[in-house]
Design a protein around this motif. Structure first.
Motif, PDB file in Angstrom:
ATOM      1  N   GLN A  23      72.012  10.839  42.198  1.00 56.85           N
ATOM      2  CA  GLN A  23      72.005  10.793  43.657  1.00 56.85           C
ATOM      3  C   GLN A  23      71.084  11.852  44.257  1.00 56.85           C
ATOM      4  O   GLN A  23      70.297  11.582  45.162  1.00 56.85           O
ATOM      5  CB  GLN A  23      73.434  10.974  44.185  1.00 56.85           C
ATOM      6  CG  GLN A  23      73.543  10.915  45.702  1.00 56.85           C
ATOM      7  CD  GLN A  23      74.974  11.067  46.163  1.00 56.85           C
ATOM      8  OE1 GLN A  23      75.887  11.190  45.336  1.00 56.85           O
ATOM      9  NE2 GLN A  23      75.184  11.059  47.458  1.00 56.85           N
ATOM     10  N   GLU A  81      67.720  11.322  46.430  1.00 58.60           N
ATOM     11  CA  GLU A  81      67.707  11.875  47.783  1.00 58.60           C
ATOM     12  C   GLU A  81      66.438  12.692  48.023  1.00 58.60           C
ATOM     13  O   GLU A  81      65.775  12.553  49.052  1.00 58.60           O
ATOM     14  CB  GLU A  81      68.946  12.744  47.997  1.00 58.60           C
ATOM     15  CG  GLU A  81      69.045  13.336  49.404  1.00 58.60           C
ATOM     16  CD  GLU A  81      70.247  14.247  49.553  1.00 58.60           C
ATOM     17  OE1 GLU A  81      70.666  14.474  50.696  1.00 58.60           O
ATOM     18  OE2 GLU A  81      70.748  14.742  48.521  1.00 58.60           O
ATOM     19  N   SER A 129      64.893  17.483  50.105  1.00 61.76           N
ATOM     20  CA  SER A 129      66.024  17.212  50.984  1.00 61.76           C
ATOM     21  C   SER A 129      66.349  18.401  51.877  1.00 61.76           C
ATOM     22  O   SER A 129      66.808  18.232  53.009  1.00 61.76           O
ATOM     23  CB  SER A 129      67.258  16.835  50.150  1.00 61.76           C
ATOM     24  OG  SER A 129      67.611  17.885  49.265  1.00 61.76           O
TER      25      SER A 129
END
Length: 293
Positions: free
Chosen positions: A108, A112, A164
């Motif tokens: 994940q 991201e 991110s």
């Protein structure tokens, strides 16, 4: 003997199947070779087309990478259907869907940062060479990759920042424009004529090297401090940190020199002490007995 015969028949059938599948393997390898050639050719064409658009280099690299990935995915799918004739497009899509969900949960953070990198590259702001500040990290942007951005600090350390972080948090682009406003605080004593002090400070800033005199120079009375009346002094100069330090140095030295020439005091902090009982002053040459009495 029956078991041995069964095993030999199974091995023979496997060998026959392998031999019969060899042409498919060869064709699949040819497809992969053609895919490699097409992907390389397509990336070269994309490089030539994007180099004339004024697009930032990181975004050009992203487009070339996505084109190469798309061609390779298509080539691998074609090769897989050749090797496994029973594999249909529907089963491939279903398998990719389940695999994508599993991989998405497992990686994940990586995805991201990958998506954040794409969105950062699509932005018009934050170019290579810009000075930025974000979440306590301040420095010059050296490279924007798909998953992280390399920021070189002013003290020359390199910070690898996940994309991110730069996408989800406010980013201050210090060098977005060629100039920015700088500010210091200058104090004068309470018995100073503030109008005269204001004119002297404004003249000192206007004659400092590196200050843009075409833009307004602000000198505002700020507050009554403990031992001085403070002015907020603001001017425009280069946006880079070096320009900021250089103009601040010349501005402070000019203000100090011209205030001294005008006879205006730049006060030190004053401290007033109060005592409950009167204090007796004693001279150094006074006898010890007289001191105690």
């Amino acid at each position: 003997m029956d078991t041995l015969n069964i095993l030999l028949k199974q091995l023979q059938s496997m060998w026959v199947g392998l031999v019969s599948a060899l042409p498919n393997f060869v064709i699949a390898l040819v497809v992969l070779l053609i895919t490699w050639i097409v992907a390389k050719f397509a990336r070269n064409i994309a490089d030539r087309l994007t180099s004339h658009t004024g697009m930032r280099p990181s975004l050009q690299g992203l487009i070339e990478t996505l084109i190469g990935i798309a061609i390779w995915v298509l080539g691998i799918l074609i090769a897989a259907t050749i090797i496994l004739p029973g594999l249909t497009p529907a089963s491939l899509v279903a398998g990719l869907g389940i695999g994508t969900v599993a991989i998405g949960f497992a990686f994940q953070d990586i995805f991201e940062n990958f998506l954040a990198g794409i969105l950062i590259m699509l932005r018009k702001k934050m170019r290579i060479g810009d000075m930025i500040s974000c979440e306590g990290i301040e420095g010059r942007v050296e490279h924007i990759a798909l998953r992280e951005t390399y920021v070189r600090k002013l003290s020359n350390e390199l910070s690898v920042v996940p994309n991110s972080v730069l996408f989800k948090n406010p980013v201050e682009i210090i060098t977005d424009e060629d100039e920015r406003r700088h500010e210091i605080v200058a104090g004068v004593s309470y018995d100073t004529d503030l109008e005269v002090a204001r004119d002297v400070i404004r003249k000192a800033v206007g004659t400092a090297e590196g200050v843009n005199t075409d833009k307004r120079i602000d000198v505002f009375a700020r507050e009554f401090n403990s031992s001085s009346i403070d002015f907020t002094v603001r001017w425009w100069a280069g946006s880079k940190p070096l320009a900021m330090h250089q103009t601040r140095d010349t501005v402070i030295r000019n203000i100090n020199r011209m205030l001294n020439e005008a006879g205006i005091e730049i006060p030190f902090p004053y401290v007033t002490n109060t005592f409950k009982e009167p204090l007796r002053l004693v001279r150094d040459d006074e006898p010890e007995g007289a001191r105690q009495s």
